[in-house]
Scaffold this active site. Structure first.
Site, short mmCIF file in Angstrom:
data_model
loop_
_atom_site.label_atom_id
_atom_site.label_comp_id
_atom_site.label_asym_id
_atom_site.label_seq_id
_atom_site.Cartn_x
_atom_site.Cartn_y
_atom_site.Cartn_z
N GLU A 55 0.87 -1.19 0.00
CA GLU A 55 0.00 0.00 0.00
C GLU A 55 0.90 1.23 0.00
O GLU A 55 1.70 1.42 0.92
CB GLU A 55 -0.90 -0.01 1.24
CG GLU A 55 -1.78 1.25 1.35
CD GLU A 55 -2.48 1.35 2.69
OE1 GLU A 55 -2.83 0.30 3.27
OE2 GLU A 55 -2.67 2.49 3.16
N ARG A 59 0.76 10.48 0.34
CA ARG A 59 1.19 11.63 1.15
C ARG A 59 2.38 12.34 0.56
O ARG A 59 2.92 13.26 1.18
CB ARG A 59 1.53 11.16 2.56
CG ARG A 59 0.31 10.65 3.28
CD ARG A 59 0.65 10.32 4.71
NE ARG A 59 -0.23 9.28 5.17
CZ ARG A 59 0.10 8.35 6.04
NH1 ARG A 59 1.31 8.32 6.56
NH2 ARG A 59 -0.78 7.45 6.40
N LYS A 143 -10.79 -1.23 7.07
CA LYS A 143 -9.55 -0.93 7.78
C LYS A 143 -9.94 -0.50 9.20
O LYS A 143 -10.93 0.22 9.38
CB LYS A 143 -8.83 0.19 7.04
CG LYS A 143 -7.60 0.73 7.72
CD LYS A 143 -6.87 1.73 6.81
CE LYS A 143 -5.73 2.42 7.54
NZ LYS A 143 -4.80 3.10 6.62
C1 3PG Z 1 -0.25 5.03 8.03
O1 3PG Z 1 -1.21 5.75 8.14
O2 3PG Z 1 0.85 5.43 7.69
C2 3PG Z 1 -0.47 3.58 8.23
O3 3PG Z 1 -1.65 3.35 8.90
C3 3PG Z 1 0.69 2.94 8.92
O4 3PG Z 1 0.75 3.36 10.22
P1 3PG Z 1 2.00 2.90 11.09
O5 3PG Z 1 3.20 3.65 10.58
O6 3PG Z 1 1.66 3.28 12.50
O7 3PG Z 1 2.17 1.43 10.92
#
Ligand code: 3PG
Length: 220
Positions: A55, A59, A143
């Site tokens: 995934e 961002r 999720k």
């Molecule tokens: C995110 O939003 O980056 C993902 O949910 C992953 O979160 P994490 O870095 O806490 O695993």
């Protein structure tokens, strides 16, 4: 209004299934790509390690370009996008060859858009009310985000008998060591997180370490 939404969305969602993607790779590495040159070696390390899904968070400005490069180079793997927050993200994800899309929350417009685009879609929920909304929209996979502050494993256990139809992909704040106990929970289909491909290792371009983590994750 409520009946109208349910009928309209559920009918379309029958055409989409996310189950196979989530079942086939129970650890979903969530990655943020800041340098397009990292896309192929990163995906190579993850897939060589034995995982089959990535995934990419939306961002960074490089996200969609990274997606396109990865999809072209690794067509047999399931590469999707996360942080989907508007309909344009869904459209671009589809156009860029995403296998699936993930959102940090749930929204009827986005569910409908993903359904219309026939893009497997994983909306995020944090509360029982949001899980209920997902259920009424005909969604089976959600999720659970941010998992740690949404109640973590205990929250998932408590929600299981209430919504036996729903399966969750907890993500957010989960460590490598915590992943197995989440995976053992009956309403968890897969676990997502950056723990499988940490940002620190991506920044260092330490592909061997990322491959080793993927190998470890693939055994969970
Ligand atoms: C995110 O939003 O980056 C993902 O949910 C992953 O979160 P994490 O870095 O806490 O695993």
């Amino acid at each position: 209004m409520r009946v109208y939404i349910r009928a309209r969305v559920s009918q379309r969602l029958k055409m989409i299934s996310l189950g196979k993607i989530l079942e086939s790779c129970r650890i979903i590495p969530v990655v943020t790509i800041r340098n397009i040159k990292d896309a192929v070696p990163l995906a190579d390390a993850i897939f060589e390690g034995g995982l089959s899904t990535i995934e990419i968070t939306l961002r960074t400005p490089e996200a969609f370009a990274a997606l396109e490069v990865m999809v072209k180079r690794f067509p047999k793997f399931s590469i999707g996008v996360g942080t989907v927050i508007d309909n344009m993200d869904i459209r671009r994800a589809k156009d860029s060859g995403a296998a699936f899309a993930v959102s940090p929350g749930i929204n009827i417009d986005l569910v409908e858009k993903a359904s219309a685009e026939k893009l497997p879609y994983l909306p995020g929920v944090q509360t029982s009310s949001e899980a209920l909304l997902g259920l009424r929209l005909g969604i089976k996979f959600l999720k659970f985000f941010p998992a740690k502050i949404a109640g973590g494993l205990e929250g998932l256990k408590q929600i299981a008998p209430v919504y036996p139809e729903l399966m969750f992909c907890p993500t957010g704040g989960i460590s490598f060591d915590e992943a197995p106990e989440y995976l053992a929970q009956k309403n968890v289909i897969s676990v997502g997180g950056s723990f499988a491909s940490p940002q620190t290792l991506i920044a260092k371009r330490d592909w061997n370490a990322i491959k080793a983590l993927a190998q470890r994750a693939a055994k969970l």
